[in-house]
Design a protein around this motif. Structure first.
Motif, PDB file in Angstrom:
ATOM      1  N   LYS A   1       0.834  -1.232  -0.008  1.00 61.75           N
ATOM      2  CA  LYS A   1       0.070  -0.138  -0.215  1.00 61.75           C
ATOM      3  C   LYS A   1       0.823   1.437   0.001  1.00 61.75           C
ATOM      4  CE  LYS A   1      -4.160  -2.392   1.943  1.00 61.75           C
ATOM      5  NZ  LYS A   1      -4.647  -2.217   3.013  1.00 61.75           N
ATOM      6  N   GLU A   2       2.016   1.248   0.679  1.00 60.44           N
ATOM      7  CA  GLU A   2       2.704   2.502   0.669  1.00 60.44           C
ATOM      8  C   GLU A   2       3.285   2.731  -0.716  1.00 60.44           C
ATOM      9  OE1 GLU A   2       3.588   4.974   3.074  1.00 60.44           O
ATOM     10  OE2 GLU A   2       1.659   3.989   4.046  1.00 60.44           O
ATOM     11  N   ILE A   3       3.821   1.584  -1.347  1.00 55.87           N
ATOM     12  CA  ILE A   3       4.476   1.719  -2.590  1.00 55.87           C
ATOM     13  C   ILE A   3       3.439   2.115  -3.438  1.00 55.87           C
ATOM     14  CG2 ILE A   3       5.672   0.560  -4.530  1.00 55.87           C
ATOM     15  CD1 ILE A   3       6.989  -1.053  -2.499  1.00 55.87           C
ATOM     16  N   LEU A   4       2.297   1.637  -3.482  1.00 51.52           N
ATOM     17  CA  LEU A   4       1.189   1.977  -4.533  1.00 51.52           C
ATOM     18  C   LEU A   4       0.835   3.496  -4.621  1.00 51.52           C
ATOM     19  CD1 LEU A   4      -1.324  -1.025  -3.871  1.00 51.52           C
ATOM     20  CD2 LEU A   4       0.112  -0.431  -6.085  1.00 51.52           C
ATOM     21  N   LYS A   5       1.290   4.206  -3.467  1.00 51.46           N
ATOM     22  CA  LYS A   5       0.880   5.953  -3.415  1.00 51.46           C
ATOM     23  C   LYS A   5       1.520   6.393  -4.445  1.00 51.46           C
ATOM     24  CE  LYS A   5      -0.109   5.984   1.560  1.00 51.46           C
ATOM     25  NZ  LYS A   5       0.335   6.270   2.830  1.00 51.46           N
ATOM     26  N   LYS A   6       2.720   5.620  -4.894  1.00 49.15           N
ATOM     27  CA  LYS A   6       3.207   6.432  -6.020  1.00 49.15           C
ATOM     28  C   LYS A   6       2.677   6.595  -7.353  1.00 49.15           C
ATOM     29  CE  LYS A   6       7.071   4.030  -5.779  1.00 49.15           C
ATOM     30  NZ  LYS A   6       8.597   3.552  -6.308  1.00 49.15           N
ATOM     31  N   TYR A   7       1.610   5.557  -7.530  1.00 51.48           N
ATOM     32  CA  TYR A   7       0.829   5.674  -8.675  1.00 51.48           C
ATOM     33  C   TYR A   7      -0.444   6.215  -8.772  1.00 51.48           C
ATOM     34  CZ  TYR A   7       4.667   2.179  -9.615  1.00 51.48           C
ATOM     35  OH  TYR A   7       5.747   1.724  -9.487  1.00 51.48           O
ATOM     36  N   THR A   8      -0.805   6.852  -7.708  1.00 55.21           N
ATOM     37  CA  THR A   8      -1.999   7.546  -7.550  1.00 55.21           C
ATOM     38  C   THR A   8      -2.252   8.566  -8.719  1.00 55.21           C
ATOM     39  OG1 THR A   8      -1.304   9.029  -6.161  1.00 55.21           O
ATOM     40  CG2 THR A   8      -2.527   7.192  -5.023  1.00 55.21           C
ATOM     41  N   ALA A   9      -3.611   9.041  -8.878  1.00 56.75           N
ATOM     42  CA  ALA A   9      -4.024  10.065 -10.196  1.00 56.75           C
ATOM     43  C   ALA A   9      -3.110  10.992 -10.369  1.00 56.75           C
ATOM     44  CB  ALA A   9      -5.399  10.323  -9.893  1.00 56.75           C
ATOM     45  N   GLU A  10      -2.550  11.625  -8.965  1.00 56.29           N
ATOM     46  CA  GLU A  10      -1.748  13.044  -9.155  1.00 56.29           C
ATOM     47  C   GLU A  10      -0.587  12.654  -9.744  1.00 56.29           C
ATOM     48  OE1 GLU A  10      -1.785  11.819  -5.002  1.00 56.29           O
ATOM     49  OE2 GLU A  10      -3.279  11.891  -6.522  1.00 56.29           O
ATOM     50  N   ASN A  11       0.114  11.328  -9.962  1.00 50.31           N
ATOM     51  CA  ASN A  11       1.175  10.980 -10.251  1.00 50.31           C
ATOM     52  C   ASN A  11       1.254  10.446 -11.644  1.00 50.31           C
ATOM     53  OD1 ASN A  11       3.125  10.887  -7.653  1.00 50.31           O
ATOM     54  ND2 ASN A  11       1.407   9.940  -7.027  1.00 50.31           N
ATOM     55  N   ARG A  12       0.149  10.595 -12.278  1.00 47.23           N
ATOM     56  CA  ARG A  12      -0.083  10.239 -13.774  1.00 47.23           C
ATOM     57  C   ARG A  12      -0.375  11.470 -14.664  1.00 47.23           C
ATOM     58  NH1 ARG A  12      -3.369   6.558 -11.180  1.00 47.23           N
ATOM     59  NH2 ARG A  12      -5.193   6.992 -12.231  1.00 47.23           N
ATOM     60  N   ILE A  13       0.250  11.335 -15.972  1.00 47.64           N
ATOM     61  CA  ILE A  13      -0.011  12.511 -17.102  1.00 47.64           C
ATOM     62  C   ILE A  13      -1.038  11.872 -17.959  1.00 47.64           C
ATOM     63  CG2 ILE A  13       1.146  14.033 -18.717  1.00 47.64           C
ATOM     64  CD1 ILE A  13       3.635  13.759 -16.977  1.00 47.64           C
ATOM     65  N   TRP A  14      -0.939  10.749 -18.038  1.00 43.72           N
ATOM     66  CA  TRP A  14      -2.123  10.150 -19.044  1.00 43.72           C
ATOM     67  C   TRP A  14      -2.343   8.774 -18.744  1.00 43.72           C
ATOM     68  CZ3 TRP A  14      -1.618   5.805 -22.236  1.00 43.72           C
ATOM     69  CH2 TRP A  14      -0.373   5.020 -22.167  1.00 43.72           C
ATOM     70  N   GLN A  15      -3.562   8.049 -19.489  1.00 43.32           N
ATOM     71  CA  GLN A  15      -3.885   6.835 -19.247  1.00 43.32           C
ATOM     72  C   GLN A  15      -4.870   6.457 -20.207  1.00 43.32           C
ATOM     73  OE1 GLN A  15      -5.760   7.040 -15.263  1.00 43.32           O
ATOM     74  NE2 GLN A  15      -7.504   8.302 -15.949  1.00 43.32           N
ATOM     75  N   GLY A  16      -5.161   5.064 -20.358  1.00 45.63           N
ATOM     76  CA  GLY A  16      -5.708   4.412 -21.408  1.00 45.63           C
ATOM     77  C   GLY A  16      -5.773   3.089 -21.347  1.00 45.63           C
TER      78      GLY A  16
END
Length: 559
Positions: free
Chosen positions: A6-21
């Motif tokens: 869960k701690e490592i997963l915090k690096k992948y939350t929405a504010e850490n992403r620029i695009w997705q699909g």
């Protein structure tokens, strides 16, 4: 490779992403919704990772990532698929480069409070974009394609795999996924990335459907997938994008595809009662542009659908990415909704499962400004490796900050001549690109573009509407390169200069029709159409009604 801490997963939350699909969906017996998609850096490339999120309230809210497939910056996890097998286990599947493999991790109890995943393992080569098919005889078929090397250099490097035969293959398992056997592969004419699915027909044949440049092609197998016959065009159409086709429990076929489209818009759910010969029933899921890559599953009396909208990858700046929706969406419908052509059930459309906002480090990190660090030759190589040809010029304009505040320092005539030569050239002319970069890279940089220039472009068009002014003449009046003017105008307005001019002409014509008694001929000339017949043709095509009838129906004073 599978991250669940869960701690490592915090690096992948929405504010850490620029695009997705590129999403996939599954739903458990108890109604838990899982959605997967991928992201990472600014585009589809190394460093990508696959995310898994869930909803326990029927799609009202979705969690932050609960699992992420990621190797490292020298690998790429992408094109995920979710599938609940006949045993009730959830398969989390993704592709990995440069290992050229399809990997899977399995959760035995996807309704559990704490999900437990198996160690990821490779199940085949190369890419799996769609869910498996369970045959009436018990086998499971996984649709795994081997793509042509060099198909898209900016996302697919020249790596090799032991079996380099390309095609849309199926992998069979008869022991509940313990082992897999690679069967035959179809080579559908005109195929593009394959992204194939299989159906079992009533007579026992298997039909493989693949993405093509003309829509959807197909091939039949009479030996349960060992060999595939000559391909054919299904006639279903589509803008060369992933689709979804499956058999529902009712026996009807479900197709999710673009219909009456102009690009990747007008995404529909369609039903067939005659094995795909016709699609009698249709429900519009999303009419907007850049909606694509649907996946669907039938569960608990409903059809759950996911797709992406305006992914936001391959942009030239944060501002360009932020201008995109960057959404993963979910719909919940029934067969009756499709038959009625409207949402009658308690389902929903256009539910946002994930939406991106600002990147949390956009004030200290700019991954887009990659070209200025290279010399001219290096910049050209970087452009050609990372972008399709039609993006080359706009990438140069974005990267070197050429804008309306410093455009006057450029030799615009020379720039336009170079770009015209490049457009007319048959190949990828490195020397022309180098000349363009040399011409623009030494111009004084400015961090902002002057918004008034857009207003000036509009004014020039409006003032010269009757003369039907050309793009080149607009640019000349403003003192800009016609190519750069077109670039910034579309970036600011989302439409081309020509489209804006045509819309103005039609708008002016409609106003004159309903507020004056001017003749059709006079209106045609005053709005820059050149003749009454051409005006009538263009007006009727755009509005679906002739100008005379439009006037009768909408005249302000009908005395």
């Amino acid at each position: 490779m599978l991250i669940t801490d869960k701690e490592i997963l915090k690096k992948y939350t929405a504010e850490n992403r620029i695009w997705q699909g590129i999403s996939s969906i599954e739903v458990t017996k108890k109604g838990r919704i899982f959605v997967t998609f991928y992201s990472g850096y600014i585009k589809e490339h190394f460093g990508n990772y696959v995310l898994l999120i869930k909803s326990d309230d029927d799609g009202k809210t979705f969690s932050d990532p609960i699992a992420v497939a990621y190797k490292d910056e020298n690998h790429r996890c992408y094109d995920p698929v979710l599938w609940i097998d006949p045993l009730g286990r959830l398969w989390f599947i993704w592709a990995l480069l440069p290992a050229n493999g399809v990997y899977a991790s399995v959760c035995d109890d996807p309704d559990a409070d704490e999900l437990v995943w198996s160690t990821p393992r490779k199940i085949g080569n190369d890419v799996m974009m769609c869910r498996p098919t369970v045959l009436s005889t018990g086998e499971w078929l996984f649709p795994i394609a081997v793509w042509r090397r060099g198909l898209v250099p900016h996302i697919w490097p020249e790596t090799r795999i032991p079996d380099c035969e390309t095609g849309a293959f199926v992998y069979k398992t008869t022991d509940n996924g313990e082992t897999f056997t690679k069967l035959g592969g179809a080579r559908v004419e005109g195929r593009s990335f394959d992204e194939h699915m299989t159906l079992e027909l009533p007579d026992g044949r298997l039909r493989l459907f693949a993405r093509t440049g003309y829509g959807i092609g197909a091939s039949d197998s009479y030996d349960r997938g060992k060999t595939w016959g000559a391909s054919f065009n299904t006639g279903y159409g589509g803008p060369c994008s992933r689709f979804h086709i499956t058999r529902l429990s009712s026996g009807r076929l479900l197709l999710i595809n673009h219909y009456n489209y102009t690009s990747r818009n007008n995404l529909y759910a369609m039903l067939s009662e005659d094995e795909g010969k016709t699609w009698k029933y249709k429900l519009l899921l999303d009419e907007r542009n850049e909606v694509s890559y649907p996946d669907a599953v039938e569960r608990n009396g409903y059809i759950y659908i996911t797709y992406d909208r305006e992914r936001g990858g391959f942009m030239g700046s944060f501002a360009a990415a932020y201008s995109k929706a960057r959404e993963i969406l979910v719909a919940k419908i029934t067969e009756d909704d499709i038959i009625e052509g409207t949402l009658k059930s308690d389902g929903y459309l256009k539910c946002v499962a994930s939406k991106l906002g600002r990147y949390c480090r956009d004030d200290v990190e700019n991954p887009y400004m990659f070209l200025p660090q290279y010399d001219t030759v290096g910049a050209v190589k970087q452009i050609m490796n990372d972008h399709p040809r039609e993006k080359y010029i706009s990438v140069i304009f974005d990267a070197f900050s050429v804008n309306c505040t410093n455009m006057h320092k450029l030799d615009c005539e020379k720039l336009d001549a170079l770009i015209t030569r490049f457009d007319e050239h048959d190949g990828y002319d490195d020397e022309i690109l180098e000349e363009i970069i040399v011409l623009v890279k030494n111009v004084t940089e400015s961090k902002t573009q002057s918004v008034p220039v857009i207003d000036r472009i509009k004014s020039v068009i409006e003032e010269n509407l009757e003369a039907d002014i050309s793009v080149a003449d607009v640019a000349k009046k403003i003192g800009m390169s016609k190519f750069y003017m077109s670039h910034i105008f579309k970036k600011a307005t989302a439409i081309t200069v020509v489209d804006y001019k045509n819309e103005l002409k039609l708008t002016k014509a409609k106003k004159l029709l309903v507020t004056t008694d001017d003749s059709i001929t006079d209106i045609a000339y005053s709005c820059g159409f050149g003749s009454a017949s051409y005006f009538t043709e263009r007006f009727t095509k755009a509005e679906g009604i002739q100008p005379g009838k439009y006037r009768v129906l909408n005249k302000k004073d009908k005395r």
